[in-house]
Each structure stands twice: as structure tokens, then as C-alpha cells.
Design a protein around this motif. Structure first.
Motif, PDB file in Angstrom:
ATOM      1  N   GLU A 127       0.837  -1.190   0.000  1.00  0.00           N
ATOM      2  CA  GLU A 127       0.000   0.000   0.000  1.00  0.00           C
ATOM      3  C   GLU A 127       0.880   1.250   0.000  1.00  0.00           C
ATOM      4  O   GLU A 127       2.032   1.213   0.419  1.00  0.00           O
ATOM      5  N   ARG A 128       0.301   2.347  -0.474  1.00  0.00           N
ATOM      6  CA  ARG A 128       1.041   3.607  -0.474  1.00  0.00           C
ATOM      7  C   ARG A 128       1.356   3.998   0.969  1.00  0.00           C
ATOM      8  O   ARG A 128       0.488   3.939   1.839  1.00  0.00           O
ATOM      9  N   GLU A 129       2.574   4.415   1.194  1.00  0.00           N
ATOM     10  CA  GLU A 129       3.062   4.692   2.551  1.00  0.00           C
ATOM     11  C   GLU A 129       3.529   6.138   2.658  1.00  0.00           C
ATOM     12  O   GLU A 129       4.261   6.616   1.789  1.00  0.00           O
ATOM     13  N   GLY A 130       3.108   6.803   3.715  1.00  0.00           N
ATOM     14  CA  GLY A 130       3.613   8.145   3.982  1.00  0.00           C
ATOM     15  C   GLY A 130       5.049   8.056   4.456  1.00  0.00           C
ATOM     16  O   GLY A 130       5.362   7.261   5.339  1.00  0.00           O
ATOM     17  N   VAL A 131       5.926   8.872   3.883  1.00  0.00           N
ATOM     18  CA  VAL A 131       7.338   8.830   4.218  1.00  0.00           C
ATOM     19  C   VAL A 131       7.730   9.992   5.124  1.00  0.00           C
ATOM     20  O   VAL A 131       8.355   9.795   6.156  1.00  0.00           O
ATOM     21  N   ALA A 132       7.345  11.188   4.721  1.00  0.00           N
ATOM     22  CA  ALA A 132       7.713  12.375   5.493  1.00  0.00           C
ATOM     23  C   ALA A 132       6.796  13.518   5.106  1.00  0.00           C
ATOM     24  O   ALA A 132       6.217  13.524   4.018  1.00  0.00           O
ATOM     25  N   SER A 133       6.683  14.482   6.014  1.00  0.00           N
ATOM     26  CA  SER A 133       5.876  15.655   5.726  1.00  0.00           C
ATOM     27  C   SER A 133       6.482  16.879   6.398  1.00  0.00           C
ATOM     28  O   SER A 133       7.260  16.755   7.355  1.00  0.00           O
ATOM     29  N   ILE A 134       6.100  18.038   5.876  1.00  0.00           N
ATOM     30  CA  ILE A 134       6.586  19.296   6.442  1.00  0.00           C
ATOM     31  C   ILE A 134       5.501  20.336   6.278  1.00  0.00           C
ATOM     32  O   ILE A 134       4.858  20.418   5.225  1.00  0.00           O
ATOM     33  N   ASP A 135       5.261  21.125   7.341  1.00  0.00           N
ATOM     34  CA  ASP A 135       4.233  22.152   7.230  1.00  0.00           C
ATOM     35  C   ASP A 135       4.874  23.515   6.983  1.00  0.00           C
ATOM     36  O   ASP A 135       6.107  23.639   6.909  1.00  0.00           O
ATOM     37  N   ASN A 136       4.032  24.519   6.875  1.00  0.00           N
ATOM     38  CA  ASN A 136       4.528  25.851   6.530  1.00  0.00           C
ATOM     39  C   ASN A 136       5.460  26.430   7.594  1.00  0.00           C
ATOM     40  O   ASN A 136       6.251  27.340   7.301  1.00  0.00           O
ATOM     41  N   ASP A 137       5.348  25.927   8.819  1.00  0.00           N
ATOM     42  CA  ASP A 137       6.222  26.393   9.898  1.00  0.00           C
ATOM     43  C   ASP A 137       7.507  25.576  10.003  1.00  0.00           C
ATOM     44  O   ASP A 137       8.305  25.787  10.910  1.00  0.00           O
ATOM     45  N   GLY A 138       7.652  24.620   9.093  1.00  0.00           N
ATOM     46  CA  GLY A 138       8.863  23.814   9.066  1.00  0.00           C
ATOM     47  C   GLY A 138       8.858  22.604   9.978  1.00  0.00           C
ATOM     48  O   GLY A 138       9.873  21.936  10.135  1.00  0.00           O
ATOM     49  N   ARG A 139       7.722  22.335  10.582  1.00  0.00           N
ATOM     50  CA  ARG A 139       7.635  21.150  11.453  1.00  0.00           C
ATOM     51  C   ARG A 139       7.547  19.908  10.581  1.00  0.00           C
ATOM     52  O   ARG A 139       6.823  19.873   9.607  1.00  0.00           O
ATOM     53  N   THR A 140       8.289  18.888  10.973  1.00  0.00           N
ATOM     54  CA  THR A 140       8.405  17.685  10.152  1.00  0.00           C
ATOM     55  C   THR A 140       7.892  16.449  10.868  1.00  0.00           C
ATOM     56  O   THR A 140       7.860  16.382  12.104  1.00  0.00           O
ATOM     57  N   ASN A 141       7.486  15.482  10.077  1.00  0.00           N
ATOM     58  CA  ASN A 141       7.111  14.168  10.578  1.00  0.00           C
ATOM     59  C   ASN A 141       7.727  13.122   9.659  1.00  0.00           C
ATOM     60  O   ASN A 141       7.852  13.355   8.453  1.00  0.00           O
ATOM     61  N   TYR A 142       8.093  11.989  10.238  1.00  0.00           N
ATOM     62  CA  TYR A 142       8.711  10.914   9.471  1.00  0.00           C
ATOM     63  C   TYR A 142       8.105   9.570   9.830  1.00  0.00           C
ATOM     64  O   TYR A 142       7.732   9.314  10.975  1.00  0.00           O
ATOM     65  N   ALA A 143       8.064   8.694   8.841  1.00  0.00           N
ATOM     66  CA  ALA A 143       7.707   7.310   9.109  1.00  0.00           C
ATOM     67  C   ALA A 143       8.850   6.668   9.893  1.00  0.00           C
ATOM     68  O   ALA A 143      10.025   7.017   9.700  1.00  0.00           O
TER      69      ALA A 143
END
Length: 125
Positions: free
Chosen positions: A44-60
């Protein structure tokens, strides 16, 4: 509408590095969160990483400590630096944009509104 174009994919040996780029155009002022997803055969498609406008990041969990997401707001471009690549990182990588802040924390592809065409990453052992 927001248009997304990925680049930087390719073939690399295990332990190597690649940097993906995602150039956004159109109504980019509406974007609150940018993410990278990947789709491997049979998975299945997997989320790898994300970043918001304030530069906050999330990672798998599978990429923490190896991948880094960053953005250049002046260029409307998001990057994914991928280090210590493993064969299991082989996949088509997609850039996505969301008009909603919560997309970055949810990690769900359902929360993203715009998608790029993808770029292939192949890691050989």
C-alpha cells in the motif's frame, strides 16, 4: 489548483544517497502541508515524510534518521534527502500537497489534495 513535479529519482546501490525534489506551481499560497509518499509493488502507499509551513516535520519510523525533508519557500520546492538507502526503499515516490494543516500529523494520503506524477527510486543490494 496546485501542480507538482518530482525529480531526482534513479538507481543507487544500498548505502547510497539520493535527493528528490518537488517543484510546486499554481495556487501554492493555499498549501499548508507538503508530504512524500511511496508505493512499492504489492504494498500500500506509505507516507514517508511531511513538512508544514512552519517547518515542522514528521517521518515514518522506517526512514527516521535516514531521510530528511526540507523546503525552500522562495522556490516553492520541497526536498527529500535520502541517505543510507536500503533495497526496501525501492518504490515510486510521490510528492503531495494539502490545503489542511492536519495532513502533516495524520500522515494519511486521503488528507492530501494534489499529487505529482511520481519518480522511481531503485536501490540494489
Amino acid at each position: 489548483q496546485v501542480q507538482l513535479v518530482e525529480s531526482g529519482g534513479g538507481s543507487v546501490q544500498a548505502g547510497g544517497s539520493l535527493r528528490l525534489s518537488c517543484a510546486a506551481s499554481g495556487s501554492t499560497s493555499r498549501v499548508r502541508c507538503m508530504g512524500w509518499f511511496r508505493l512499492a509493488p504489492g504494498k500500500e502507499r506509505e507516507g514517508v515524510a511531511s513538512i508544514d509551513n512552519d517547518g515542522r516535520t514528521n517521518y515514518a519510523d522506517s526512514v527516521k534518521g535516514r531521510f530528511i525533508i526540507s523546503q525552500d519557500n522562495a522556490k516553492d520546492t520541497v526536498y527529500l534527502q535520502m541517505n543510507s538507502l536500503k533495497p526496501e526503499d525501492t518504490a515510486m515516490y510521490f510528492c503531495a500537497a494539502s490545503k489542511n494543516w492536519y495532513a502533516c500529523s495524520s500522515g494519511s494520503d486521503y488528507d492530501y489534495n494534489f499529487w505529482g506524477q511520481g519518480t522511481q527510486v531503485t536501490v540494489s543490494s
